[in-house]
Design a protein around this motif. Structure first.
Motif, PDB file in Angstrom:
ATOM      1  N   HIS A  42       0.679  -1.356   0.120  1.00 46.85           N
ATOM      2  CA  HIS A  42       0.089   0.004  -0.067  1.00 46.85           C
ATOM      3  C   HIS A  42       0.758   1.234  -0.109  1.00 46.85           C
ATOM      4  O   HIS A  42       0.447   2.218  -0.500  1.00 46.85           O
ATOM      5  CB  HIS A  42      -0.935   0.047   1.179  1.00 46.85           C
ATOM      6  CG  HIS A  42      -1.663   1.277   1.269  1.00 46.85           C
ATOM      7  ND1 HIS A  42      -2.843   1.664   0.533  1.00 46.85           N
ATOM      8  CD2 HIS A  42      -1.506   2.379   2.444  1.00 46.85           C
ATOM      9  CE1 HIS A  42      -3.212   2.535   0.990  1.00 46.85           C
ATOM     10  NE2 HIS A  42      -2.646   2.997   2.014  1.00 46.85           N
ATOM     11  N   LEU A  43       2.017   1.353   0.805  1.00 43.03           N
ATOM     12  CA  LEU A  43       2.738   2.435   0.806  1.00 43.03           C
ATOM     13  C   LEU A  43       3.648   2.506  -0.267  1.00 43.03           C
ATOM     14  O   LEU A  43       3.969   3.742  -0.928  1.00 43.03           O
ATOM     15  CB  LEU A  43       3.718   2.312   2.152  1.00 43.03           C
ATOM     16  CG  LEU A  43       2.955   2.212   3.427  1.00 43.03           C
ATOM     17  CD1 LEU A  43       4.077   2.162   4.482  1.00 43.03           C
ATOM     18  CD2 LEU A  43       2.347   3.791   3.580  1.00 43.03           C
ATOM     19  N   ALA A  44       4.131   1.453  -0.941  1.00 40.56           N
ATOM     20  CA  ALA A  44       4.748   1.599  -2.174  1.00 40.56           C
ATOM     21  C   ALA A  44       4.310   2.576  -3.405  1.00 40.56           C
ATOM     22  O   ALA A  44       3.035   2.269  -3.630  1.00 40.56           O
ATOM     23  CB  ALA A  44       5.268   0.128  -2.699  1.00 40.56           C
ATOM     24  N   GLY A  45       4.956   3.491  -3.781  1.00 38.00           N
ATOM     25  CA  GLY A  45       4.431   4.174  -4.928  1.00 38.00           C
ATOM     26  C   GLY A  45       3.549   5.255  -4.418  1.00 38.00           C
ATOM     27  O   GLY A  45       3.253   6.277  -5.242  1.00 38.00           O
ATOM     28  N   ARG A  46       3.327   5.141  -3.095  1.00 41.79           N
ATOM     29  CA  ARG A  46       2.676   6.434  -2.388  1.00 41.79           C
ATOM     30  C   ARG A  46       3.506   7.064  -1.480  1.00 41.79           C
ATOM     31  O   ARG A  46       2.909   8.388  -1.232  1.00 41.79           O
ATOM     32  CB  ARG A  46       1.424   5.696  -1.754  1.00 41.79           C
ATOM     33  CG  ARG A  46       0.254   5.243  -2.477  1.00 41.79           C
ATOM     34  CD  ARG A  46      -1.067   4.634  -1.677  1.00 41.79           C
ATOM     35  NE  ARG A  46      -2.240   4.198  -2.502  1.00 41.79           N
ATOM     36  CZ  ARG A  46      -1.977   2.827  -2.960  1.00 41.79           C
ATOM     37  NH1 ARG A  46      -1.038   2.079  -2.398  1.00 41.79           N
ATOM     38  NH2 ARG A  46      -2.878   2.443  -3.357  1.00 41.79           N
ATOM     39  N   THR A  47       4.343   6.701  -1.141  1.00 43.36           N
ATOM     40  CA  THR A  47       5.098   7.363   0.414  1.00 43.36           C
ATOM     41  C   THR A  47       6.713   7.035  -0.088  1.00 43.36           C
ATOM     42  O   THR A  47       7.015   5.924  -0.152  1.00 43.36           O
ATOM     43  CB  THR A  47       4.646   6.662   1.758  1.00 43.36           C
ATOM     44  OG1 THR A  47       3.228   6.993   1.541  1.00 43.36           O
ATOM     45  CG2 THR A  47       5.414   7.736   2.677  1.00 43.36           C
ATOM     46  N   ALA A  48       7.437   7.842   0.114  1.00 46.74           N
ATOM     47  CA  ALA A  48       8.818   7.861   0.067  1.00 46.74           C
ATOM     48  C   ALA A  48       9.203   7.605   1.626  1.00 46.74           C
ATOM     49  O   ALA A  48       9.470   8.822   2.107  1.00 46.74           O
ATOM     50  CB  ALA A  48       9.589   8.927  -0.687  1.00 46.74           C
ATOM     51  N   LEU A  49       9.599   6.452   1.960  1.00 46.59           N
ATOM     52  CA  LEU A  49      10.136   6.197   3.423  1.00 46.59           C
ATOM     53  C   LEU A  49      11.307   6.649   3.436  1.00 46.59           C
ATOM     54  O   LEU A  49      12.149   6.557   2.598  1.00 46.59           O
ATOM     55  CB  LEU A  49       9.839   5.042   3.742  1.00 46.59           C
ATOM     56  CG  LEU A  49       8.314   4.146   3.699  1.00 46.59           C
ATOM     57  CD1 LEU A  49       8.513   2.811   4.168  1.00 46.59           C
ATOM     58  CD2 LEU A  49       7.557   5.031   4.455  1.00 46.59           C
ATOM     59  N   GLY A  50      11.676   7.460   4.700  1.00 43.93           N
ATOM     60  CA  GLY A  50      12.792   7.590   5.119  1.00 43.93           C
ATOM     61  C   GLY A  50      13.428   6.521   6.108  1.00 43.93           C
ATOM     62  O   GLY A  50      13.395   5.417   5.873  1.00 43.93           O
ATOM     63  N   THR A  51      13.723   6.880   7.340  1.00 47.79           N
ATOM     64  CA  THR A  51      14.361   6.126   8.368  1.00 47.79           C
ATOM     65  C   THR A  51      13.050   5.416   9.102  1.00 47.79           C
ATOM     66  O   THR A  51      11.904   6.184   9.476  1.00 47.79           O
ATOM     67  CB  THR A  51      15.158   7.000   9.331  1.00 47.79           C
ATOM     68  OG1 THR A  51      16.189   7.559   8.788  1.00 47.79           O
ATOM     69  CG2 THR A  51      15.789   5.946  10.434  1.00 47.79           C
ATOM     70  N   VAL A  52      13.238   4.125   9.275  1.00 48.46           N
ATOM     71  CA  VAL A  52      12.311   3.422   9.904  1.00 48.46           C
ATOM     72  C   VAL A  52      12.656   2.983  11.446  1.00 48.46           C
ATOM     73  O   VAL A  52      13.941   2.441  11.346  1.00 48.46           O
ATOM     74  CB  VAL A  52      11.913   2.274   9.169  1.00 48.46           C
ATOM     75  CG1 VAL A  52      10.896   1.359   9.858  1.00 48.46           C
ATOM     76  CG2 VAL A  52      11.348   2.593   7.705  1.00 48.46           C
ATOM     77  N   TYR A  53      11.978   3.476  12.358  1.00 48.73           N
ATOM     78  CA  TYR A  53      12.347   2.898  13.657  1.00 48.73           C
ATOM     79  C   TYR A  53      11.229   1.951  14.414  1.00 48.73           C
ATOM     80  O   TYR A  53      10.236   2.102  13.776  1.00 48.73           O
ATOM     81  CB  TYR A  53      12.483   4.034  14.776  1.00 48.73           C
ATOM     82  CG  TYR A  53      13.419   5.166  14.660  1.00 48.73           C
ATOM     83  CD1 TYR A  53      14.653   4.816  15.249  1.00 48.73           C
ATOM     84  CD2 TYR A  53      13.432   6.321  13.851  1.00 48.73           C
ATOM     85  CE1 TYR A  53      15.739   5.828  15.004  1.00 48.73           C
ATOM     86  CE2 TYR A  53      14.316   7.122  13.428  1.00 48.73           C
ATOM     87  CZ  TYR A  53      15.685   6.710  14.167  1.00 48.73           C
ATOM     88  OH  TYR A  53      16.820   7.703  14.087  1.00 48.73           O
ATOM     89  N   CYS A  54      11.789   0.928  15.083  1.00 44.20           N
ATOM     90  CA  CYS A  54      10.748  -0.022  15.741  1.00 44.20           C
ATOM     91  C   CYS A  54      11.064  -0.088  17.052  1.00 44.20           C
ATOM     92  O   CYS A  54      12.289  -0.237  17.462  1.00 44.20           O
ATOM     93  CB  CYS A  54      10.520  -1.213  14.741  1.00 44.20           C
ATOM     94  SG  CYS A  54      12.233  -2.181  14.807  1.00 44.20           S
ATOM     95  N   SER A  55       9.847  -0.649  17.728  1.00 41.92           N
ATOM     96  CA  SER A  55      10.098  -1.149  19.035  1.00 41.92           C
ATOM     97  C   SER A  55      11.132  -2.589  19.118  1.00 41.92           C
ATOM     98  O   SER A  55      11.079  -3.189  18.020  1.00 41.92           O
ATOM     99  CB  SER A  55       8.819  -1.744  19.696  1.00 41.92           C
ATOM    100  OG  SER A  55       8.710  -2.733  20.622  1.00 41.92           O
TER     101      SER A  55
END
Length: 204
Positions: A42-55
């Motif tokens: 869903h995010l692909a092509g819609r959002t340019a992700l930067g840094t991903v943080y997670c628990s």
């Protein structure tokens, strides 16, 4: 401007019927994996992700890894994005907690900001560490899109902090597994662009 995506991890055992999961390190179910994959698409092509943080808990790490595979990046674990500590309630159902701590449970369900979970965290403690974590990552990333893959408790208190809501609003916010919430951060102010997008999960 910094865009912030808050994504709850995918489904795990203990969401329905519910138990107090907290720091229990539960793996994604098969449906949880599919939810994470659908969210990545869903995010692909819609959002340019930067840094991903997670628990650091595996349900969030696995969800983040699935997102990052699609965007050819890697997630960074952040200890302060960990779930609330339920202390003595961890692993118990609501009925089991009610049998031993009826008054404390009633306060938790009606006025969570007044609750001290036996051996666990208060909402104030959770909110303080989450606010500090958020401030830290925003200082490092003044532009672009940040993704935080974390837990419903963390997303709830983070939204209370960002939107100026009291912690008594905790139960009014209910992020779904792999629901996407979007915030914009400009001039030290947050605006809410969307809450709990789940259209990508309709067919699951």
């Amino acid at each position: 401007m910094t865009r912030l995506l808050l994504i709850r991890h995918g489904e795990v055992e203990g969401i329905d019927p519910p138990i107090f999961r907290g720091r229990m390190d539960l793996p994604l179910t098969r449906r949880g994996v599919l939810q994470a994959q659908a969210t990545a698409e869903h995010l692909a092509g819609r959002t340019a992700l930067g840094t991903v943080y997670c628990s650091p808990l595996s349900r969030c790490v696995r969800t983040a890894d699935i997102l990052c595979e699609r965007f050819q990046t890697a997630a960074i674990t952040h200890p302060e994005l960990n779930d609330i500590s339920y202390g003595a309630w961890s692993g118990l159902s609501i009925n089991q907690v009610r049998a031993k701590w009826p008054e404390e449970l009633m306060v938790w369900l009606t006025s969570p900001q007044l609750t001290r979970i036996p051996g666990g965290e208060s909402l104030q403690e959770l909110a303080a560490r989450v606010a500090e974590a958020l401030a830290g990552v925003l200082r490092k990333h003044l532009h672009g899109t940040l993704v935080l893959v974390t837990h419903d408790s963390v997303i709830r208190v983070l939204l209370c902090h960002a939107l100026g809501l009291p912690l008594s609003s905790y139960w009014t916010l209910s992020p779904s597994p792999c629901g996407i919430t979007r915030l914009a951060y400009v001039d030290q102010h947050f605006t809410l662009d969307s809450f709990n997008e789940t259209q990508q999960l309709t067919d699951l």
